[in-house]
Design an enzyme around this catalytic site. Structure first.
Site, short mmCIF file in Angstrom:
data_model
loop_
_atom_site.label_atom_id
_atom_site.label_comp_id
_atom_site.label_asym_id
_atom_site.label_seq_id
_atom_site.Cartn_x
_atom_site.Cartn_y
_atom_site.Cartn_z
N SER A 243 0.83 -1.20 0.00
CA SER A 243 0.00 0.00 0.00
C SER A 243 0.87 1.26 0.00
O SER A 243 2.05 1.23 0.37
CB SER A 243 -0.89 0.01 1.24
OG SER A 243 -0.07 0.11 2.39
N GLU A 264 6.71 -0.23 -5.21
CA GLU A 264 5.54 -0.53 -6.06
C GLU A 264 4.32 -0.41 -5.16
O GLU A 264 4.00 -1.34 -4.44
CB GLU A 264 5.58 -1.98 -6.56
CG GLU A 264 6.72 -2.36 -7.44
CD GLU A 264 6.67 -1.71 -8.80
OE1 GLU A 264 5.70 -0.98 -9.09
OE2 GLU A 264 7.62 -1.91 -9.55
N CYS A 298 -2.65 -4.77 -8.07
CA CYS A 298 -2.26 -3.35 -8.11
C CYS A 298 -2.74 -2.74 -9.41
O CYS A 298 -3.00 -1.55 -9.48
CB CYS A 298 -0.75 -3.20 -8.07
SG CYS A 298 -0.02 -3.96 -6.67
#
Ligand code: UN1
Length: 512
Positions: A243, A264, A298
């Site tokens: 996150s 990421e 994601c």
């Protein structure tokens, strides 16, 4: 609640497959940390948290391994990754099974995840003979200037539950051929996939023969274990997936000690359906990107901008797809949407839907599907919004697709860019000008910008990652390997004089 679905036990299956994969029972029984299967809600195992002192020991071992591994020629290092790829091929179905049981992925996506590991191994093997540097023109006569790439050191890898093994492999396969040992902290939600992967890696190590001890370690635990990894002075690079909140905690700690961060983080990915889009193709692209992996990638499609001329027809077709998509046990053939990872994820989804309703959104779907108290299955939600309100700009890690109407493409691109995240994006169009505009400098501001495919499901050959709150890191293909090495610029003088750069003169008087 929706009509109940029947879920068979996951725990017994987990024990069988872990044994088959050769994961020592002592690693997943008798520990302090229960591991739940999102498939049935049952506790499948109890793993042991790694004591913080042991994190240090693992990093020290990895550092000692680095001092040896950096001297091994890269193509020979590639051989270890090749052997690991063979183990993955042989155990593909079993490892995918653990992914399904622990992360809740449907069989095809779990197999795809292991395939992604195999692909990056193949890629890294080739790369092990292509770690090249440039030779550059120098302004000085009889000089040569070049770049050499050297191994960096221990790489810390923090991975998320949703790609519990593939993301580790993008990092580790590259790191290992680049000469770097890895210490891996998997998500607390998915330690079993990590232990299974480590067992397979150890088989490859045994076949390889003379690798130094400590090349790959798994550390398990919560925040304290993560911090011990992030703060360790012998870890020059931490690659962290998760996150934005996690990235905000990790990034400054790494900056504090000038370590490299490869982040990421969140995505809030959009697609644009233009007037000339092939609507059948777009429907399939949108369905997979938005509902696949139960909205927990994601790269999941979370925002859709449909041209006003196509809105009614396309949204009607989407609604029908949402209403009929099979939700249920991810082990069963035919299921396309498995469970959410846990109760917190379910609550976050319900909260987002309530916020969307309060902001005038029209919600279709999103109800819980009864599969027992501890398993959280939902129907994916399609939410028609009049405007891109706050809830739309926020990433909710669940299958919610916000749909909005647009008139002008530049306006739609501006809206798609008007979120804090910048991972992935796409446009469905058959108009060449629109496609080119979308991927141009004034088009999508994301790390990934696609035409006529959805924003998710990237292959490993390209660099993967995004801008803004997504964190800026790039993993997997292209030149991502450079993050795992240190660059030295070398200037060599093979002449008999010492010309200084920029014409500087510095004549010392020879001693009398
Ligand atoms: C992630 O969700 O963390 O592009 C990674 C994709 C996959 C990787 C997703 N190859 O959807």
């Amino acid at each position: 609640m929706n009509a109940p679905v029947k879920i068979a036990s996951a725990a017994a299956e987990a024990a069988d497959v872990l044994k088959r994969l050769g994961v020592p029972e002592s690693l997943w029984t008798g520990g302090n940390r229960p591991v739940r299967s999102p498939v049935s809600g049952e506790v499948m195992a109890h793993v042991h948290d790694t004591p913080v002192a042991e994190v240090d020991a693992a990093i020290q071992r990895a550092h000692a391994a680095f001092l040896k591994w950096r001297n091994v020629p890269a193509p020979r290092r590639g051989e270890l990754v090749r052997l690991f790829g063979e183990e993955l091929r042989a155990a593909k179905a079993d490892l995918a099974k653990v992914v399904t049981l622990e992360a809740g992925k449907i069989v095809s996506e779990a197999l795809g995840e292991v395939q992604e590991m195999i692909d990056i191994c193949d890629y890294a093997v080739g790369l092990s003979r292509q770690l090249f540097g440039l030779t550059l023109a120098t302004e000085r006569p009889d000089h040569r200037m070049m770049e050499t790439w050297h191994p960096l050191g221990v790489v810390g890898i923090i991975s998320a539950f949703n790609f519990p093994v593939a993301v580790w492999s993008w990092n580790s396969a590259l790191a290992l051929v680049c000469g770097d040992p890895c210490v891996w902290k998997p998500s607390e939600k998915t330690p079993l996939t990590a232990l299974a992967t480590q067992a397979l890696f150890e088989r490859a190590l045994a076949k390889f023969g003379d690798a130094p001890e400590g090349l790959s370690a798994v550390i398990i635990g919560g925040r304290d274990v993560g911090e011990a990894l992030v703060d360790h002075p012998k870890v020059p690079l931490v690659s962290a997936t998760g996150s934005t909140a996690m990235g905000r905690a990790v990034g400054p700690r790494l900056a504090q000690r000038f370590a490299r961060a490869l982040l990421e983080l969140g995505g809030n990915n959009a697609a644009i359906i233009a007037p000339t889009a092939d609507l059948d193709l777009a429907l399939r692209g949108v369905a997979f990107a938005a509902m696949g992996t139960a909205g927990q990638r994601c790269t999941t499609l979370r925002r859709l901008f449909v041209h006003e001329s196509k809105y009614d027809g396309f949204v009607a077709a989407l609604k029908a797809a949402y209403a009929s998509v099979p939700v249920g046990d991810p082990r069963e053939a035919g299921t396309l949407v498995g469970p959410l990872i846990d109760a917190a994820s379910f609550e976050a989804m319900q909260k987002a839907l309530a916020d969307a309703r309060a902001a005038g959104g029209k919600v279709h779907g999103g109800e819980r599907v009864d599969a027992g108290e501890d398993a959280f299955y939902v129907r994916p939600a399609l939410v028609e919004m009049d405007a891109q309100t706050d809830v739309v700009k926020r990433e909710t890690f669940a299958p919610i697709l916000y749909v909005m109407k647009y008139r002008d493409l530049e306006e739609a691109i501006a809206l798609q860019n008007d979120v804090p995240q910048g991972l992935s994006s796409s446009i469905f169009t058959n108009d060449m000008r629109e496609a080119e505009l979308f991927i141009s400098a004034r088009g999508s501001d994301c790390g990934i910008a696609n035409v006529n495919i959805g924003p998710s499901g990237a292959e490993i050959g390209g660099a993967f990652g995004g801008e803004k709150e997504t964190g800026g890191g790039r993993e997997a293909g292209s030149d991502s390997w450079k993050a795992y090495m240190r660059r030295a610029t070398n200037t060599l003088n093979y002449g008999k004089t010492l010309p200084l750069a920029q014409g500087v003169s510095f004549e010392i008087k020879p001693a009398p």
